[in-house]
Design a protein around this motif. Structure first.
Motif, PDB file in Angstrom:
ATOM      1  N   ASP A  64       0.841  -1.196   0.000  1.00  0.00           N
ATOM      2  CA  ASP A  64       0.000   0.000   0.000  1.00  0.00           C
ATOM      3  C   ASP A  64       0.878   1.249   0.000  1.00  0.00           C
ATOM      4  O   ASP A  64       1.986   1.247   0.557  1.00  0.00           O
ATOM      5  CB  ASP A  64      -0.914   0.028   1.228  1.00  0.00           C
ATOM      6  CG  ASP A  64      -1.916  -1.112   1.208  1.00  0.00           C
ATOM      7  OD1 ASP A  64      -2.297  -1.542   0.100  1.00  0.00           O
ATOM      8  OD2 ASP A  64      -2.313  -1.584   2.290  1.00  0.00           O
ATOM      9  N   LEU A  65       0.365   2.273  -0.610  1.00  0.00           N
ATOM     10  CA  LEU A  65       1.036   3.571  -0.569  1.00  0.00           C
ATOM     11  C   LEU A  65       0.633   4.256   0.734  1.00  0.00           C
ATOM     12  O   LEU A  65      -0.489   4.717   0.891  1.00  0.00           O
ATOM     13  CB  LEU A  65       0.624   4.412  -1.779  1.00  0.00           C
ATOM     14  CG  LEU A  65       1.116   5.866  -1.809  1.00  0.00           C
ATOM     15  CD1 LEU A  65       2.618   5.934  -1.637  1.00  0.00           C
ATOM     16  CD2 LEU A  65       0.686   6.534  -3.094  1.00  0.00           C
ATOM     17  N   ASN A  66       1.573   4.282   1.686  1.00  0.00           N
ATOM     18  CA  ASN A  66       1.235   4.817   3.000  1.00  0.00           C
ATOM     19  C   ASN A  66       2.515   5.199   3.741  1.00  0.00           C
ATOM     20  O   ASN A  66       3.618   4.800   3.377  1.00  0.00           O
ATOM     21  CB  ASN A  66       0.443   3.792   3.811  1.00  0.00           C
ATOM     22  CG  ASN A  66      -0.265   4.412   4.999  1.00  0.00           C
ATOM     23  OD1 ASN A  66      -0.428   5.627   5.062  1.00  0.00           O
ATOM     24  ND2 ASN A  66      -0.695   3.586   5.937  1.00  0.00           N
ATOM     25  N   ALA A  67       2.325   5.988   4.766  1.00  0.00           N
ATOM     26  CA  ALA A  67       3.406   6.370   5.678  1.00  0.00           C
ATOM     27  C   ALA A  67       2.771   6.666   7.021  1.00  0.00           C
ATOM     28  O   ALA A  67       1.543   6.799   7.138  1.00  0.00           O
ATOM     29  CB  ALA A  67       4.181   7.570   5.149  1.00  0.00           C
ATOM     30  N   VAL A  68       3.603   6.767   8.057  1.00  0.00           N
ATOM     31  CA  VAL A  68       3.067   6.946   9.404  1.00  0.00           C
ATOM     32  C   VAL A  68       4.061   7.736  10.237  1.00  0.00           C
ATOM     33  O   VAL A  68       5.279   7.613  10.070  1.00  0.00           O
ATOM     34  CB  VAL A  68       2.772   5.575  10.061  1.00  0.00           C
ATOM     35  CG1 VAL A  68       4.042   4.753  10.216  1.00  0.00           C
ATOM     36  CG2 VAL A  68       2.063   5.737  11.398  1.00  0.00           C
ATOM     37  N   ALA A  69       3.519   8.571  11.100  1.00  0.00           N
ATOM     38  CA  ALA A  69       4.312   9.262  12.124  1.00  0.00           C
ATOM     39  C   ALA A  69       3.945   8.644  13.456  1.00  0.00           C
ATOM     40  O   ALA A  69       2.783   8.688  13.866  1.00  0.00           O
ATOM     41  CB  ALA A  69       4.003  10.756  12.114  1.00  0.00           C
ATOM     42  N   GLY A 128       7.666   6.218   9.559  1.00  0.00           N
ATOM     43  CA  GLY A 128       7.642   4.961   8.827  1.00  0.00           C
ATOM     44  C   GLY A 128       7.049   5.151   7.441  1.00  0.00           C
ATOM     45  O   GLY A 128       6.153   5.977   7.240  1.00  0.00           O
ATOM     46  N   VAL A 129       7.550   4.378   6.491  1.00  0.00           N
ATOM     47  CA  VAL A 129       7.068   4.444   5.119  1.00  0.00           C
ATOM     48  C   VAL A 129       6.999   3.023   4.578  1.00  0.00           C
ATOM     49  O   VAL A 129       7.807   2.156   4.947  1.00  0.00           O
ATOM     50  CB  VAL A 129       7.994   5.329   4.244  1.00  0.00           C
ATOM     51  CG1 VAL A 129       9.380   4.727   4.141  1.00  0.00           C
ATOM     52  CG2 VAL A 129       7.413   5.547   2.862  1.00  0.00           C
ATOM     53  N   THR A 130       6.015   2.743   3.736  1.00  0.00           N
ATOM     54  CA  THR A 130       5.865   1.396   3.186  1.00  0.00           C
ATOM     55  C   THR A 130       6.868   1.167   2.056  1.00  0.00           C
ATOM     56  O   THR A 130       7.382   2.102   1.449  1.00  0.00           O
ATOM     57  CB  THR A 130       4.442   1.192   2.637  1.00  0.00           C
ATOM     58  OG1 THR A 130       4.194   2.132   1.601  1.00  0.00           O
ATOM     59  CG2 THR A 130       3.417   1.359   3.739  1.00  0.00           C
ATOM     60  N   THR A 131       7.116  -0.110   1.774  1.00  0.00           N
ATOM     61  CA  THR A 131       8.032  -0.455   0.688  1.00  0.00           C
ATOM     62  C   THR A 131       7.469  -0.015  -0.665  1.00  0.00           C
ATOM     63  O   THR A 131       8.224   0.304  -1.585  1.00  0.00           O
ATOM     64  CB  THR A 131       8.289  -1.967   0.680  1.00  0.00           C
ATOM     65  OG1 THR A 131       7.030  -2.669   0.723  1.00  0.00           O
ATOM     66  CG2 THR A 131       9.107  -2.387   1.883  1.00  0.00           C
ATOM     67  N   TYR A 132       6.141  -0.018  -0.802  1.00  0.00           N
ATOM     68  CA  TYR A 132       5.556   0.449  -2.064  1.00  0.00           C
ATOM     69  C   TYR A 132       5.882   1.928  -2.275  1.00  0.00           C
ATOM     70  O   TYR A 132       6.313   2.333  -3.352  1.00  0.00           O
ATOM     71  CB  TYR A 132       4.050   0.229  -2.049  1.00  0.00           C
ATOM     72  CG  TYR A 132       3.365   0.669  -3.325  1.00  0.00           C
ATOM     73  CD1 TYR A 132       3.169  -0.228  -4.368  1.00  0.00           C
ATOM     74  CD2 TYR A 132       2.930   1.977  -3.499  1.00  0.00           C
ATOM     75  CE1 TYR A 132       2.561   0.167  -5.546  1.00  0.00           C
ATOM     76  CE2 TYR A 132       2.327   2.384  -4.672  1.00  0.00           C
ATOM     77  CZ  TYR A 132       2.142   1.477  -5.694  1.00  0.00           C
ATOM     78  OH  TYR A 132       1.539   1.886  -6.861  1.00  0.00           O
ATOM     79  N   ALA A 133       5.651   2.722  -1.242  1.00  0.00           N
ATOM     80  CA  ALA A 133       5.937   4.148  -1.369  1.00  0.00           C
ATOM     81  C   ALA A 133       7.419   4.397  -1.593  1.00  0.00           C
ATOM     82  O   ALA A 133       7.811   5.337  -2.291  1.00  0.00           O
ATOM     83  CB  ALA A 133       5.456   4.885  -0.119  1.00  0.00           C
TER      84      ALA A 133
END
Length: 488
Positions: free
Chosen positions: A295-300, A307-312
């Motif tokens: 998924d295209l995603n990231a997180v604080a 954090g960031v996904t491998t897709y992004a």
């Protein structure tokens, strides 16, 4: 004279006299006094062809009679079984050379023995005109020729399958205007904006309920002195939100994040340094981590984790990745990450107690339904009276607790819009808009696939929409319109 045996020739069979030419007297038996007929072209004329008085013709195409065999008498018997002299080699006007010449022919399998002669001479070995064909002789046992070895058909090796070309990396189209340096330093590396303060305010009722639950269990089980120590330890535990080892452990075990690999770090860090340079933030203030996801995603997360996904990380251009990271940086600099985690931690005991009470209520209703409808009604009446008593006795706690999920969802939506504005202020408004269009395209594709299968996705209702923590894509794109019009 006798010819030396050929070592390579097969073991000859019994020697029989050659049959005479048709219409001519038979040759004498071995040991007779009559000499053998001479070769064609010798001093003594050769016997005529059947029915003819003329002498034997010379070799075709040859004007000079062929010489006798070296060392042989003036006359020798004709070639066994032949009606004419041996033909020349193809394309040659002269007869074939004989032994001790540069290219001597040889009979396959060795020369046959002549009547009355000793061992047959050996001719130089030469390949047969047609490999694998055994010559036949007019009479007597056939010489055994060694069959050529069997050569299995050679299958041409299959052409190696070309390896699939490696996937092209995501384009690096980011404008590295600062090249890792910054032109200013923000006054606060991390703070708390109105959204963060709102999150803390909404979590206060949950915090009070949790404090009551912890105090009740600690004092009731451990006594007053030990109970207060437990209460103080629980209050101090909120500081772990800013303790980096604890944050990393929380990110690894709860959020399933991991440290980036070397190639991932080489891709991620230059983009991150450009984002932090534009914001005036020290890049090492935050810890970069990766989530294995398509998924295209990231997180604080917590106080220092991005954090960031491998897709992004691997599939979108660097400019879009920078926009996503700038959005998460906006959550950190606005205090949304640490206030959200702190409120969740302090409200956790109250959430656990509420889940426990709900479980007890369900069990009581199921047990009562086994006995009678009246017993079930009594259970419902007891639960209702308890809830009403709570609203009457402590409305300032129960009402905020009931409204807290809706208020937290609203504050979360506002936090997302504020993080979008933070990314737009850093110059990533067009790239963030591209990411939002990507999200919308994914949602439209899911709806189209469901429609093609005859299904209809359930849209959230009025109250369900109030519980969403992210605004819809069109709302976020509309909020970015002023930045897009200014070309920022």
């Amino acid at each position: 004279m006798s010819y030396p045996p050929d070592p390579a020739a097969p073991e000859p069979g019994p020697v029989y006299p050659d049959p005479p030419y048709p219409g001519t007297p038979a040759p004498p038996y071995p040991g007779s006094a009559v000499p053998s007929p001479p070769y064609p072209g010798s001093v003594v004329p050769s016997p005529p062809y059947p029915g003819s008085a003329a002498s034997a013709p010379p070799y075709p195409g040859s004007a000079v009679p062929s010489p006798p065999y070296p060392g042989a008498p003036a006359s020798s018997p004709p070639y066994p079984g032949s009606a004419a002299p041996p033909p020349p080699y193809p394309g040659s006007a002269a007869p074939p050379p004989y032994p001790e010449t540069p290219a001597p022919p040889s009979h396959p399998g060795g020369a046959p023995q002549y009547p009355g002669a000793g061992a047959a001479p050996s001719y130089p070995a030469a390949p047969p005109a047609h490999p694998g064909v055994t010559p036949t002789y007019p009479s007597g046992p056939q010489p055994t020729a060694t069959a050529p070895p069997y050569i299995p058909p050679q299958t041409p090796p299959a052409a190696p399958t070309p390896a699939a070309p490696p996937e092209a990396p995501a384009p690096d189209d980011l404008d590295y205007r600062h090249a890792g340096s910054r032109i200013h330093v923000a006054a606060h590396q991390r703070g708390a904006d109105a959204t963060a303060i709102g999150q803390l305010a909404v979590q206060v009722p949950g915090f009070l309920v949790s404090l009551a639950v912890v105090a009740s269990f600690a004092v009731g089980i451990l006594g007053t002195a030990m109970g207060w120590l437990v209460i103080l330890a629980w209050l101090a535990s909120g500081a772990l939100v800013f303790h980096r080892p604890t944050e990393l452990a929380f990110a690894r075990h709860v959020m399933k994040l991991r440290a980036p690999l070397a190639e991932e770090r080489a891709r991620l860090e230059p983009v991150w340094r450009e984002v932090t340079a534009r914001a005036g933030i020290e890049a090492h203030t935050y810890e970069l981590m990766v989530e294995n996801s398509t998924d295209l995603n990231a997180v604080a997360a917590a106080g220092h984790v991005v954090g960031v996904t491998t897709y992004a990380l691997n599939e979108i251009p660097s400019s879009n990745l920078a926009a996503v990271l700038a959005h998460e940086l906006g959550h950190h600099t606005g205090g949304h990450a640490w206030t959200g985690l702190l409120g969740y931690w302090y409200s956790l005991p109250g959430r656990i107690a509420w889940a426990f009470m709900r479980g007890i209520a369900r069990i009581a209703i199921r047990v009562a339904s086994v006995f009678s409808l009246a017993a079930t009604g009594m259970v419902y009446l007891f639960i209702g009276m308890f809830v009403i008593g709570g609203f009457v006795a402590a409305w300032y706690i129960t009402v905020p607790l009931v409204a807290a999920p809706y208020l937290l969802a609203y504050v979360g939506r506002q936090g997302e819009l504020r993080a979008d504005r933070q990314a737009a202020d850093l110059g990533f408004a067009p790239h963030l808009a591209q990411v939002l269009h990507h999200f919308q395209a994914q949602e439209d594709a899911v709806k189209a696939q469901a429609a093609a299968q005859g299904r209809q996705l359930k849209e959230p209702g009025g109250l369900a929409k109030l519980l969403t923590t992210h605004p819809d894509n069109y709302t976020r794109l509309q909020a970015l319109e002023p930045y897009l019009q200014l070309g920022r």
